[in-house]
Write a protein that holds these residues in place. Sequence first.
Motif, short mmCIF file in Angstrom:
data_model
loop_
_atom_site.label_atom_id
_atom_site.label_comp_id
_atom_site.label_asym_id
_atom_site.label_seq_id
_atom_site.Cartn_x
_atom_site.Cartn_y
_atom_site.Cartn_z
N THR A 191 0.85 -1.18 0.00
CA THR A 191 0.00 0.00 0.00
C THR A 191 0.89 1.23 0.00
N GLN A 192 0.26 2.42 -0.06
CA GLN A 192 1.01 3.66 -0.03
C GLN A 192 1.79 3.82 1.27
N GLN A 193 1.32 3.21 2.36
CA GLN A 193 2.02 3.30 3.64
C GLN A 193 3.38 2.61 3.61
N ASN A 194 3.55 1.69 2.67
CA ASN A 194 4.82 0.96 2.59
C ASN A 194 5.87 1.70 1.77
N ALA A 195 5.49 2.77 1.09
CA ALA A 195 6.43 3.49 0.24
C ALA A 195 7.41 4.31 1.08
N GLY A 196 8.65 4.44 0.59
CA GLY A 196 9.64 5.26 1.30
C GLY A 196 11.02 4.63 1.30
N ILE A 197 11.86 5.12 2.19
CA ILE A 197 13.25 4.69 2.27
C ILE A 197 13.39 3.53 3.26
N TYR A 198 13.97 2.43 2.78
CA TYR A 198 14.31 1.29 3.64
C TYR A 198 15.83 1.26 3.83
N THR A 199 16.25 1.10 5.07
CA THR A 199 17.68 1.09 5.38
C THR A 199 18.07 -0.29 5.90
N LEU A 200 19.08 -0.88 5.28
CA LEU A 200 19.64 -2.15 5.74
C LEU A 200 20.98 -1.88 6.41
N THR A 201 21.10 -2.28 7.66
CA THR A 201 22.36 -2.17 8.41
C THR A 201 22.92 -3.57 8.59
N VAL A 202 24.16 -3.77 8.10
CA VAL A 202 24.83 -5.07 8.18
C VAL A 202 26.02 -4.94 9.13
N THR A 203 26.09 -5.82 10.11
CA THR A 203 27.16 -5.77 11.12
C THR A 203 27.84 -7.13 11.21
N ASP A 204 29.19 -7.13 11.26
CA ASP A 204 29.86 -8.42 11.43
C ASP A 204 30.30 -8.60 12.88
N THR A 205 31.02 -9.67 13.15
CA THR A 205 31.38 -10.03 14.53
C THR A 205 32.26 -8.99 15.20
N ILE A 206 33.08 -8.29 14.45
CA ILE A 206 33.97 -7.29 15.05
C ILE A 206 33.39 -5.88 14.91
N ASP A 207 32.07 -5.84 14.76
CA ASP A 207 31.31 -4.58 14.76
C ASP A 207 31.65 -3.65 13.60
N CYS A 208 32.10 -4.21 12.50
CA CYS A 208 32.20 -3.40 11.29
C CYS A 208 30.79 -3.27 10.71
N VAL A 209 30.40 -2.04 10.38
CA VAL A 209 29.02 -1.76 9.99
C VAL A 209 28.98 -1.15 8.59
N THR A 210 28.03 -1.64 7.81
CA THR A 210 27.74 -1.06 6.49
C THR A 210 26.23 -0.83 6.38
N LYS A 211 25.86 0.33 5.84
CA LYS A 211 24.44 0.65 5.65
C LYS A 211 24.17 0.87 4.18
N GLN A 212 22.99 0.48 3.77
CA GLN A 212 22.55 0.70 2.39
C GLN A 212 21.07 1.08 2.40
N GLU A 213 20.72 2.10 1.62
CA GLU A 213 19.32 2.54 1.55
C GLU A 213 18.70 2.10 0.23
N LEU A 214 17.41 1.84 0.30
CA LEU A 214 16.62 1.47 -0.87
C LEU A 214 15.34 2.29 -0.88
N ASP A 215 15.06 2.96 -1.97
CA ASP A 215 13.87 3.80 -2.09
C ASP A 215 12.78 3.00 -2.81
N LEU A 216 11.70 2.70 -2.08
CA LEU A 216 10.59 1.92 -2.64
C LEU A 216 9.45 2.86 -3.01
N THR A 217 9.07 2.86 -4.27
CA THR A 217 7.92 3.62 -4.75
C THR A 217 6.75 2.66 -4.98
#
Length: 238
Positions: free
Chosen positions: A45-71
């Motif tokens: 639905t329209q409520q689901n539209a927007g920016i989704y952020t994925l945060t990936v973390t490994d065992t030694i706390d290295c962090v990577t983020k990636q955004e996805l824009d859903l229309t």
Amino acid sequence: QEKCEGETFTGFPFVTGGSGEITYEWTGPDNFFSTKDIVTIDNLTQQNAGIYTLTVTDTIDCVTKQELDLTVNENPQVAFAGQDTIFARPGFLLEAGSGYAGYLWNTGDTADAITVNDEGQYWVTVTSKESCQSADTVMVLWGGQPFYLPNAFTPNGDGLNDEFKPVQRYDLVRTYHLYIYNRWGQLIFETSDINTGWDGTYKGQPAEQGTYIYKIVYTAASTGAAPQSVAGNVMVVR
């Protein structure tokens, strides 16, 4: 990504590198949260539209983020949606709603409206410019009344079904007066112009969603016809 209402969104990340175990955290609109690597949202639905952020973390706390824009693109609105049967006369113009990219009727027509000269079931598939589709079916039967009245309308300014007024058959009506009452019996709208419909307002303000009562007093075009009336309910949908 672009999707249509009702479709399914799948977030499928491809992760390389890192040390040890990888954890995932998704956040997004409408309080979306997940710790799965692959996420799925059904019936968008329209409520689901927007920016989704994925945060990936490994065992030694290295962090990577990636955004996805859903229309989430809106599906077309078929003009006669919600009507199982329309009572009409030969030559009735059955409209699917104007302004969309494509139309396909069961008759093979590709216009936004068809002229109905035979009783039967008609259906249409409407395609928007974003390639979203809606389909609907209606039974058209010949009826004796000089106009057809919908049982609901949506006064939201989108240009589709914004007014409550009869399907017009000028050759059958000589005089006409429409009255709209709220559930307490208060007259909130009237007109004697068959081209003018009720826009869902009262004293310049939007009327509440709900059921209203209509009454039409008319005389048929035949000579010497006595005044007749028809009454019923109409739903304002917002």
